[in-house]
Design an enzyme around this catalytic site. Structure first.
Site, PDB file in Angstrom:
ATOM      1  N   ASN A  42       0.850  -1.192   0.000  1.00  0.00           N
ATOM      2  CA  ASN A  42       0.000   0.000   0.000  1.00  0.00           C
ATOM      3  C   ASN A  42       0.884   1.239   0.000  1.00  0.00           C
ATOM      4  O   ASN A  42       1.936   1.279   0.638  1.00  0.00           O
ATOM      5  CB  ASN A  42      -1.004   0.012   1.162  1.00  0.00           C
ATOM      6  CG  ASN A  42      -0.394  -0.167   2.533  1.00  0.00           C
ATOM      7  OD1 ASN A  42       0.645  -0.811   2.688  1.00  0.00           O
ATOM      8  ND2 ASN A  42      -1.033   0.374   3.538  1.00  0.00           N
ATOM      9  N   GLU A  44       0.368   5.192   0.619  1.00  0.00           N
ATOM     10  CA  GLU A  44      -0.566   6.231   1.063  1.00  0.00           C
ATOM     11  C   GLU A  44      -0.130   7.606   0.555  1.00  0.00           C
ATOM     12  O   GLU A  44       0.980   7.771   0.045  1.00  0.00           O
ATOM     13  CB  GLU A  44      -0.662   6.200   2.598  1.00  0.00           C
ATOM     14  CG  GLU A  44      -1.216   4.868   3.076  1.00  0.00           C
ATOM     15  CD  GLU A  44      -1.483   4.802   4.564  1.00  0.00           C
ATOM     16  OE1 GLU A  44      -0.996   5.666   5.320  1.00  0.00           O
ATOM     17  OE2 GLU A  44      -2.196   3.851   4.968  1.00  0.00           O
ATOM     18  N   CYS A  53      -4.083   0.544  -2.461  1.00  0.00           N
ATOM     19  CA  CYS A  53      -3.883  -0.665  -1.643  1.00  0.00           C
ATOM     20  C   CYS A  53      -2.817  -1.568  -2.272  1.00  0.00           C
ATOM     21  O   CYS A  53      -2.556  -1.497  -3.483  1.00  0.00           O
ATOM     22  CB  CYS A  53      -5.176  -1.462  -1.555  1.00  0.00           C
ATOM     23  SG  CYS A  53      -6.495  -0.657  -0.640  1.00  0.00           S
ATOM     24  N   GLU A  55      -2.953  -4.736  -2.923  1.00  0.00           N
ATOM     25  CA  GLU A  55      -3.484  -5.657  -3.939  1.00  0.00           C
ATOM     26  C   GLU A  55      -3.546  -4.965  -5.301  1.00  0.00           C
ATOM     27  O   GLU A  55      -3.142  -5.514  -6.323  1.00  0.00           O
ATOM     28  CB  GLU A  55      -4.900  -6.122  -3.563  1.00  0.00           C
ATOM     29  CG  GLU A  55      -4.976  -6.929  -2.289  1.00  0.00           C
ATOM     30  CD  GLU A  55      -5.232  -6.077  -1.053  1.00  0.00           C
ATOM     31  OE1 GLU A  55      -4.702  -4.951  -0.976  1.00  0.00           O
ATOM     32  OE2 GLU A  55      -5.948  -6.559  -0.166  1.00  0.00           O
ATOM     33  N   CYS A  85     -10.103  -4.909   0.613  1.00  0.00           N
ATOM     34  CA  CYS A  85     -11.213  -3.958   0.743  1.00  0.00           C
ATOM     35  C   CYS A  85     -12.174  -4.147  -0.436  1.00  0.00           C
ATOM     36  O   CYS A  85     -11.884  -4.864  -1.401  1.00  0.00           O
ATOM     37  CB  CYS A  85     -10.690  -2.524   0.792  1.00  0.00           C
ATOM     38  SG  CYS A  85     -10.174  -1.876  -0.811  1.00  0.00           S
ATOM     39  N   CYS A  88     -10.753  -3.251  -3.887  1.00  0.00           N
ATOM     40  CA  CYS A  88      -9.815  -4.273  -4.385  1.00  0.00           C
ATOM     41  C   CYS A  88     -10.549  -5.523  -4.857  1.00  0.00           C
ATOM     42  O   CYS A  88     -10.150  -6.149  -5.835  1.00  0.00           O
ATOM     43  CB  CYS A  88      -8.780  -4.624  -3.319  1.00  0.00           C
ATOM     44  SG  CYS A  88      -7.560  -3.311  -3.096  1.00  0.00           S
TER      45      CYS A  88
HETATM   46  N1  THU Z   1      -5.184  -1.498   2.593  1.00  0.00           N
HETATM   47  C1  THU Z   1      -4.580  -2.334   1.697  1.00  0.00           C
HETATM   48  O1  THU Z   1      -3.476  -2.056   1.199  1.00  0.00           O
HETATM   49  N2  THU Z   1      -5.195  -3.484   1.379  1.00  0.00           N
HETATM   50  C2  THU Z   1      -6.316  -3.925   1.958  1.00  0.00           C
HETATM   51  O2  THU Z   1      -6.748  -4.994   1.627  1.00  0.00           O
HETATM   52  C3  THU Z   1      -7.004  -3.110   2.983  1.00  0.00           C
HETATM   53  C4  THU Z   1      -6.476  -1.741   3.170  1.00  0.00           C
HETATM   54  C5  THU Z   1      -4.465  -0.282   2.990  1.00  0.00           C
HETATM   55  C6  THU Z   1      -4.992   1.011   2.476  1.00  0.00           C
HETATM   56  C7  THU Z   1      -4.473   1.981   3.514  1.00  0.00           C
HETATM   57  O3  THU Z   1      -3.150   2.350   3.183  1.00  0.00           O
HETATM   58  C8  THU Z   1      -4.428   1.174   4.799  1.00  0.00           C
HETATM   59  O4  THU Z   1      -4.476  -0.176   4.404  1.00  0.00           O
HETATM   60  C9  THU Z   1      -5.542   1.474   5.754  1.00  0.00           C
HETATM   61  O5  THU Z   1      -6.778   1.411   5.137  1.00  0.00           O
END
Ligand code: THU
Length: 126
Positions: A42, A44, A53, A55, A85, A88
């Site tokens: 991920n 940000e 994310c 994935e 999420c 994704c």
């Molecule tokens: N996030 C992911 O990378 N993958 C997931 O399956 C769930 C959420 C990340 C997005 C964000 O950077 C952090 O987790 C919190 O939501």
């Protein structure tokens, strides 16, 4: 490739996650049908909506290299079981059959395996 091996690749990249805001790091390893592995973390952003994310990072890397067919994805987080999420799940649905496998681990490295159909039943595709 065994699920455990794919999961280990997701764990390997987990420290590269850029998550200064949530502190929730995620690593993913996507296995293509021809046996290639694309990892992702991920990433940000100060403008929170710009966050991607782990994935989707992996899928975007693969598709931009010309790979469109996939077997499985392993996902790991820095804090408990990693669940893809909703965005994704829809993103995966674009490229994956109902029997595509999603492997998630908890922090004791206990693996659970789900199918695309289980995590997004009746998923939308044009
Ligand atoms: N996030 C992911 O990378 N993958 C997931 O399956 C769930 C959420 C990340 C997005 C964000 O950077 C952090 O987790 C919190 O939501």
């Amino acid at each position: 490739m065994m699920y455990k091996e794919l999961y280990e690749k997701a764990k390997e990249v987990l420290p590269r996650a850029y998550a200064p805001f949530s502190k929730f790091k995620v690593g993913a390893a996507l296995l293509s049908k021809d046996g290639e592995v694309f990892t992702g973390v991920n990433v940000e952003n100060s403008s929170f909506g710009g966050t991607i994310c782990a994935e989707r990072t992996a899928f975007v890397k693969a598709v931009s290299e010309g790979v469109y067919e996939f077997e499985a994805i392993a996902v790991v987080s820095s804090d408990g079981q990693a669940w893809p999420c909703g965005i994704c799940r829809q993103f995966m649905k674009e490229f994956c059959d109902d029997d595509f496998k999603i492997i998630t681990g908890d922090n004791a490295d206990e693996l659970s395996v789900y199918t695309m159909d289980e995590i997004l039943p009746e998923g939308f595709r044009l």
